[in-house]
Design a protein around this motif. Structure first.
Motif, PDB file in Angstrom:
ATOM      1  N   PRO A  16       0.804  -1.119   0.051  1.00  0.00           N
ATOM      2  CA  PRO A  16       0.085   0.043  -0.014  1.00  0.00           C
ATOM      3  C   PRO A  16       0.858   1.203  -0.027  1.00  0.00           C
ATOM      4  O   PRO A  16       1.740   1.453   0.873  1.00  0.00           O
ATOM      5  CB  PRO A  16      -0.912  -0.007   1.499  1.00  0.00           C
ATOM      6  CG  PRO A  16       0.012  -1.157   2.105  1.00  0.00           C
ATOM      7  CD  PRO A  16       0.766  -1.789   1.281  1.00  0.00           C
ATOM      8  N   ALA A  17       0.740   2.032  -1.118  1.00  0.00           N
ATOM      9  CA  ALA A  17       1.552   3.259  -1.122  1.00  0.00           C
ATOM     10  C   ALA A  17       0.788   4.452  -1.797  1.00  0.00           C
ATOM     11  O   ALA A  17       1.042   5.473  -2.286  1.00  0.00           O
ATOM     12  CB  ALA A  17       2.584   3.183  -2.224  1.00  0.00           C
ATOM     13  N   ALA A  18      -0.701   4.405  -1.332  1.00  0.00           N
ATOM     14  CA  ALA A  18      -1.542   5.532  -1.847  1.00  0.00           C
ATOM     15  C   ALA A  18      -1.702   6.494  -0.846  1.00  0.00           C
ATOM     16  O   ALA A  18      -2.611   7.216  -1.346  1.00  0.00           O
ATOM     17  CB  ALA A  18      -2.807   4.749  -2.351  1.00  0.00           C
ATOM     18  N   GLY A  19      -1.136   6.567   0.022  1.00  0.00           N
ATOM     19  CA  GLY A  19      -1.250   7.782   1.401  1.00  0.00           C
ATOM     20  C   GLY A  19      -0.981   8.884   0.968  1.00  0.00           C
ATOM     21  O   GLY A  19      -0.006   9.106   0.046  1.00  0.00           O
ATOM     22  N   GLY A  21       0.427  11.194   3.136  1.00  0.00           N
ATOM     23  CA  GLY A  21       1.433  11.599   3.785  1.00  0.00           C
ATOM     24  C   GLY A  21       1.105  12.729   4.498  1.00  0.00           C
ATOM     25  O   GLY A  21       2.212  13.584   4.529  1.00  0.00           O
ATOM     26  N   VAL A  22      -0.065  13.255   5.086  1.00  0.00           N
ATOM     27  CA  VAL A  22      -0.286  14.317   5.561  1.00  0.00           C
ATOM     28  C   VAL A  22       0.624  14.664   6.659  1.00  0.00           C
ATOM     29  O   VAL A  22       0.953  15.769   7.106  1.00  0.00           O
ATOM     30  CB  VAL A  22      -1.930  14.255   6.158  1.00  0.00           C
ATOM     31  CG1 VAL A  22      -2.096  15.703   7.087  1.00  0.00           C
ATOM     32  CG2 VAL A  22      -2.699  14.230   4.979  1.00  0.00           C
ATOM     33  N   ARG A  23       0.836  13.705   7.734  1.00  0.00           N
ATOM     34  CA  ARG A  23       1.633  13.815   8.611  1.00  0.00           C
ATOM     35  C   ARG A  23       3.116  14.285   8.663  1.00  0.00           C
ATOM     36  O   ARG A  23       3.737  14.867   9.393  1.00  0.00           O
ATOM     37  CB  ARG A  23       1.545  12.646   9.777  1.00  0.00           C
ATOM     38  CG  ARG A  23       0.225  12.668  10.610  1.00  0.00           C
ATOM     39  CD  ARG A  23      -0.033  11.345  11.083  1.00  0.00           C
ATOM     40  NE  ARG A  23       0.016  10.326  10.055  1.00  0.00           N
ATOM     41  CZ  ARG A  23      -0.313   8.965  10.762  1.00  0.00           C
ATOM     42  NH1 ARG A  23      -0.136   8.700  11.843  1.00  0.00           N
ATOM     43  NH2 ARG A  23      -0.250   7.907   9.850  1.00  0.00           N
ATOM     44  N   LYS A  30       3.665  10.511   0.231  1.00  0.00           N
ATOM     45  CA  LYS A  30       4.475  10.037   0.972  1.00  0.00           C
ATOM     46  C   LYS A  30       5.556   9.225   0.255  1.00  0.00           C
ATOM     47  O   LYS A  30       6.672   9.126   0.264  1.00  0.00           O
ATOM     48  CB  LYS A  30       3.958   9.655   2.386  1.00  0.00           C
ATOM     49  CG  LYS A  30       5.243   9.019   3.219  1.00  0.00           C
ATOM     50  CD  LYS A  30       4.909   8.963   4.555  1.00  0.00           C
ATOM     51  CE  LYS A  30       4.063   7.900   4.935  1.00  0.00           C
ATOM     52  NZ  LYS A  30       3.382   7.824   6.477  1.00  0.00           N
ATOM     53  N   GLY A  85      -6.953   3.054  -2.813  1.00  0.00           N
ATOM     54  CA  GLY A  85      -8.418   3.538  -2.462  1.00  0.00           C
ATOM     55  C   GLY A  85      -8.330   4.601  -1.392  1.00  0.00           C
ATOM     56  O   GLY A  85      -7.239   5.292  -1.044  1.00  0.00           O
ATOM     57  N   ALA A  86      -9.368   5.066  -0.815  1.00  0.00           N
ATOM     58  CA  ALA A  86      -9.382   6.090   0.040  1.00  0.00           C
ATOM     59  C   ALA A  86      -8.871   5.707   1.389  1.00  0.00           C
ATOM     60  O   ALA A  86      -8.298   6.842   2.124  1.00  0.00           O
ATOM     61  CB  ALA A  86     -10.963   6.642   0.276  1.00  0.00           C
ATOM     62  N   SER A  91      -6.691   0.230   0.000  1.00  0.00           N
ATOM     63  CA  SER A  91      -5.739   0.058  -1.179  1.00  0.00           C
ATOM     64  C   SER A  91      -5.254  -1.437  -1.097  1.00  0.00           C
ATOM     65  O   SER A  91      -4.865  -2.054  -2.077  1.00  0.00           O
ATOM     66  CB  SER A  91      -4.576   0.806  -0.611  1.00  0.00           C
ATOM     67  OG  SER A  91      -4.934   2.057  -0.868  1.00  0.00           O
ATOM     68  N   LYS A 213       8.387   2.949  10.900  1.00  0.00           N
ATOM     69  CA  LYS A 213       7.662   3.682   9.904  1.00  0.00           C
ATOM     70  C   LYS A 213       7.999   5.206   9.850  1.00  0.00           C
ATOM     71  O   LYS A 213       7.784   5.845  10.752  1.00  0.00           O
ATOM     72  CB  LYS A 213       6.104   3.471  10.138  1.00  0.00           C
ATOM     73  CG  LYS A 213       5.347   4.143   9.050  1.00  0.00           C
ATOM     74  CD  LYS A 213       3.797   3.295   9.067  1.00  0.00           C
ATOM     75  CE  LYS A 213       2.835   3.889  10.209  1.00  0.00           C
ATOM     76  NZ  LYS A 213       2.054   5.096   9.788  1.00  0.00           N
TER      77      LYS A 213
END
Ligand code: CTP
Ligand code: MG
Length: 230
Positions: A16-19, A21-23, A30, A85-86, A91, A213
């Motif tokens: 899963p690599a669809a985030g 990266g807000v943080r 990200k 996905g969301a 994802s 992480k």
């Protein structure tokens, strides 16, 4: 044709690599942020592809970046790229759908744990191969953990000796993971949580400091330093 690595491997690794990266702060998804001049996803995939058990890698990329991610990874390893996905769980489900039935073991591995070494991937795969339906890498919890209620008032101190921090890659019999995803209701932050809910026994094996992480800006500094460790 499905992109293959080691044809004799029995493992599909879902990444899963669809985030967003807000943080990590502003700067794009990200998985595409740079560490030592290369995207986190490249670091992650290079290590996954170096594990001899791996037959197939499926990356769930941000929807707008599917073609860019496929082009980025083509020189690194044969990889199947799907649109994520969301939620992370979605994802993973979309990546899992791309895995053929004849691959018996599925590992789920966050792109954000870009430095997880091939040896960790192999140890998780070996534990599943030996008959465990679900296997997770863990580390002891180092901080004292408090339960806190309204008004920031401490309710109690948790017995740290029974707690573990959980990493990825998490390994599963592919059919067990598929059944857990098919029956999932609420989104969880890890896949072992889904199979636990389905009543499947989950086994812990030792994790790795390298599988930390990358979540906040300071984690990038730490990862950069880990790359320099001989
Ligand atoms: N992920 C994903 N699809 C999503 C959300 C997350 O594939 N809809 C992936 C991320 O790309 C990451 C992994 O799940 O590799 C773990 O998620 P996390 O560390 O939370 O990454 P982000 O969601 O990108 O970060 P943030 O929560 O700070 O936005
Ligand atoms: Mg997230």
């Amino acid at each position: 044709m499905t992109a293959q690595l080691n044809a004799r491997g029995d493992v599909a690794v879902l990444v899963p690599a669809a985030g967003a990266g807000v943080r990590l702060g502003p700067g794009g998804p990200k998985a595409l942020r740079l560490l030592d001049g290369e995207p986190l996803l490249v670091h992650a995939i290079r290590r996954v592809a170096a594990a001899p058990s791996v037959r197939m890698i499926v990356v769930a990329a941000p929807a707008a970046e599917v073609d860019a991610v496929a082009a980025l990874l083509a020189p690194v390893a044969p990889v199947t790229v799907v649109s994520g996905g969301a939620e992370r769980q979605e994802s993973v489900g979309l990546a899992l759908a791309a895995v053929p039935d004849d691959i018996p073991i599925a590992l789920v591995h966050d792109a954000a744990r870009a430095l997880a070494p091939p040896a960790l991937i192999e140890s998780i795969a070996a534990a599943v191969r030996s008959g465990r339906p679900a296997v997770i890498p863990v580390l002891p919890v180092v901080d004292t953990i408090k339960q806190v209620g309204p008004g920031d008032v401490v309710h109690g101190t948790v017995d740290r000796s029974v707690l573990r921090s959980v990493q990825t890659p998490q390994g599963f019999r592919r059919d067990v993971l598929a059944a857990a995803h098919a029956g999932a209701t609420d989104p969880l932050t890890d896949d072992a949580g889904l199979v636990e809910k389905a009543g499947v026994e989950v086994t812990c094996v030792p994790g790795s400091d390298l599988a930390m992480k990358i979540t906040r800006p300071l984690d990038l500094v730490l990862a950069e330093a880990l790359l320099r460790v001989p």
